[in-house]
Design a protein around this motif. Sequence first.
Motif, PDB file in Angstrom:
ATOM      1  N   PRO A   1      -8.414  -2.369  -6.596  1.00  0.00           N
ATOM      2  CA  PRO A   1      -7.392  -1.349  -6.816  1.00  0.00           C
ATOM      3  C   PRO A   1      -5.992  -1.935  -6.633  1.00  0.00           C
ATOM      4  CG  PRO A   1      -8.698  -0.871  -4.829  1.00  0.00           C
ATOM      5  CD  PRO A   1      -9.140  -2.197  -5.352  1.00  0.00           C
ATOM      6  N   GLN A   2      -4.975  -1.315  -7.248  1.00  0.00           N
ATOM      7  CA  GLN A   2      -3.582  -1.765  -7.089  1.00  0.00           C
ATOM      8  C   GLN A   2      -3.128  -1.529  -5.648  1.00  0.00           C
ATOM      9  OE1 GLN A   2      -1.779  -3.056  -9.849  1.00  0.00           O
ATOM     10  NE2 GLN A   2      -3.853  -2.963 -10.695  1.00  0.00           N
ATOM     11  N   THR A   3      -3.573  -0.386  -5.091  1.00  0.00           N
ATOM     12  CA  THR A   3      -3.192  -0.027  -3.721  1.00  0.00           C
ATOM     13  C   THR A   3      -4.103  -0.766  -2.750  1.00  0.00           C
ATOM     14  OG1 THR A   3      -2.869   2.165  -4.633  1.00  0.00           O
ATOM     15  CG2 THR A   3      -2.753   1.960  -2.223  1.00  0.00           C
ATOM     16  N   PRO A   4      -3.545  -1.353  -1.656  1.00  0.00           N
ATOM     17  CA  PRO A   4      -4.424  -2.059  -0.726  1.00  0.00           C
ATOM     18  C   PRO A   4      -5.465  -1.118  -0.096  1.00  0.00           C
ATOM     19  CG  PRO A   4      -2.123  -2.064   0.040  1.00  0.00           C
ATOM     20  CD  PRO A   4      -2.135  -1.472  -1.323  1.00  0.00           C
ATOM     21  N   LEU A   5      -6.716  -1.574  -0.149  1.00  0.00           N
ATOM     22  CA  LEU A   5      -7.831  -0.825   0.445  1.00  0.00           C
ATOM     23  C   LEU A   5      -8.230  -1.526   1.733  1.00  0.00           C
ATOM     24  CD1 LEU A   5     -10.360   1.138   0.306  1.00  0.00           C
ATOM     25  CD2 LEU A   5     -11.464  -0.642  -1.046  1.00  0.00           C
TER      26      LEU A   5
ATOM     27  N   ASP B   1       0.358   4.528  -0.393  1.00  0.00           N
ATOM     28  CA  ASP B   1       0.782   3.318   0.326  1.00  0.00           C
ATOM     29  C   ASP B   1      -0.450   2.546   0.790  1.00  0.00           C
ATOM     30  OD1 ASP B   1       3.588   3.922   0.194  1.00  0.00           O
ATOM     31  OD2 ASP B   1       3.189   5.517   1.647  1.00  0.00           O
ATOM     32  N   ALA B   2      -1.515   3.279   1.083  1.00  0.00           N
ATOM     33  CA  ALA B   2      -2.747   2.627   1.549  1.00  0.00           C
ATOM     34  C   ALA B   2      -3.947   3.523   1.286  1.00  0.00           C
ATOM     35  CB  ALA B   2      -2.645   2.349   3.054  1.00  0.00           C
ATOM     36  N   ILE B   3      -5.106   2.876   1.095  1.00  0.00           N
ATOM     37  CA  ILE B   3      -6.374   3.607   0.975  1.00  0.00           C
ATOM     38  C   ILE B   3      -7.306   3.074   2.064  1.00  0.00           C
ATOM     39  CG2 ILE B   3      -8.337   4.180  -0.523  1.00  0.00           C
ATOM     40  CD1 ILE B   3      -6.586   3.515  -2.946  1.00  0.00           C
ATOM     41  N   TYR B   4      -8.014   3.992   2.731  1.00  0.00           N
ATOM     42  CA  TYR B   4      -8.985   3.593   3.765  1.00  0.00           C
ATOM     43  C   TYR B   4     -10.371   4.104   3.374  1.00  0.00           C
ATOM     44  CZ  TYR B   4      -4.879   2.639   6.599  1.00  0.00           C
ATOM     45  OH  TYR B   4      -3.690   2.139   7.063  1.00  0.00           O
ATOM     46  N   ALA B   5     -11.403   3.347   3.789  1.00  0.00           N
ATOM     47  CA  ALA B   5     -12.788   3.786   3.551  1.00  0.00           C
ATOM     48  C   ALA B   5     -13.668   3.233   4.659  1.00  0.00           C
ATOM     49  CB  ALA B   5     -13.266   3.274   2.192  1.00  0.00           C
TER      50      ALA B   5
END
Length: 350
Positions: free
Chosen positions: A241-245, A319-323
Amino acid sequence: MQTELISLRADAQDTYEKLSRCARALREGKLVVFPTETVYGLGADATNALAAAKIYAAKGRPSDNPLIIHIADPDDARKYIYMNETYQRLAQAFMPGPLTVVCESRDTVPLTTRGGLDTVAVRCPSHPVANLLIRLCDVAIAAPSANRSGSPSPTSARHVMEDMDGRVDMVIDAGPCDFGLESTIVKTEKDGTLTLLRPGKITVEQLETLAPVRIAQAVTASMRPGDVALSPGMKYRHYAPQTPLTLLSGGTQKILSYIRSECTADARVGVLCYREDLPAAREALPGATLYDFGARTDESAQAHILFYLLREADKECFDAIYAPLPEPKGIGLALYNRMIRAAAHRIVRL
Ligand code: TXA
Ligand code: MG
């Protein structure tokens, strides 16, 4: 190029006529995107080097990253590989289905299709549309996942069109893919053992009932400088993804506190949450966008939705993605493998 979107109705005659037209286009060297039980595939005649070359161009894929060839019947592999006993046993147990087997190639498969290797990857999809299309073509169809190189594999025709509109001749829309992650890939070794190159729905535990399995190092770890890729695809960054995961491992409360501590009050964040954690997450992270990632123990539901969610979340310019970090066993190994790559190995253990 004008891309024709072909929607299939639940009407056998209509499907047959539309797929016959797609099969003719494939025979003429055109590019046709079709659904499979794993993800959508970007197809071309596997025996036509010029057609296969168009796949690399449409995807923006390096020419040394070989294509999987798709057949309608496991026995059709004879035309393209030197049959071995391990292939036959795997075919009997798992084909048609989400398993790809790498064997020694015959000359009937052009070098362009197999990225210059002396082996070729063979798969017999169980999706009725894919299976009928290949049958009508009467030749193997080379098909990588139908995404632009570097983005997650598409599991719906809408996501295919976002990447491929104007780059392929036809896209067949038959609704969302069943499994949602790409096939398991194994290489058959001369001593009768298997090397797992990519985990998928057919698990290591299932494969081990037929032959000893060695898991390639790149399945669970990153490539280090000097490492040799057993599968050319392993060396390329994937599903990014473009957004940091960032992947988080630990109890729910620890994960939620960590995200809260990392994000400023006005930060825009997306969080993939197990269904049972949604109420606690809503309370702890009132400003965050939460995505239902399926029940904690329902790995099939998570596999089904992962790429869909990564693509949708990426459009929000967070700004950020979390999983959550999945457990690397069973189908969880396939989730783990795709997610550590999408996260470029950003993993925090709490
Ligand atoms: O589920 C799937 O396998 C989907 C659907 C469309 O069938 N296809 C798919 O293809 O995921 P692709 O090209 O996106 O991924 C195939 C992977 C690549 O990483 C490639 O390097 C590897 O298989 N591969 C292909 N031929 C190989 C070979 N002869 N030896 C080792 N790896 C190979
Ligand atoms: Mg792919």
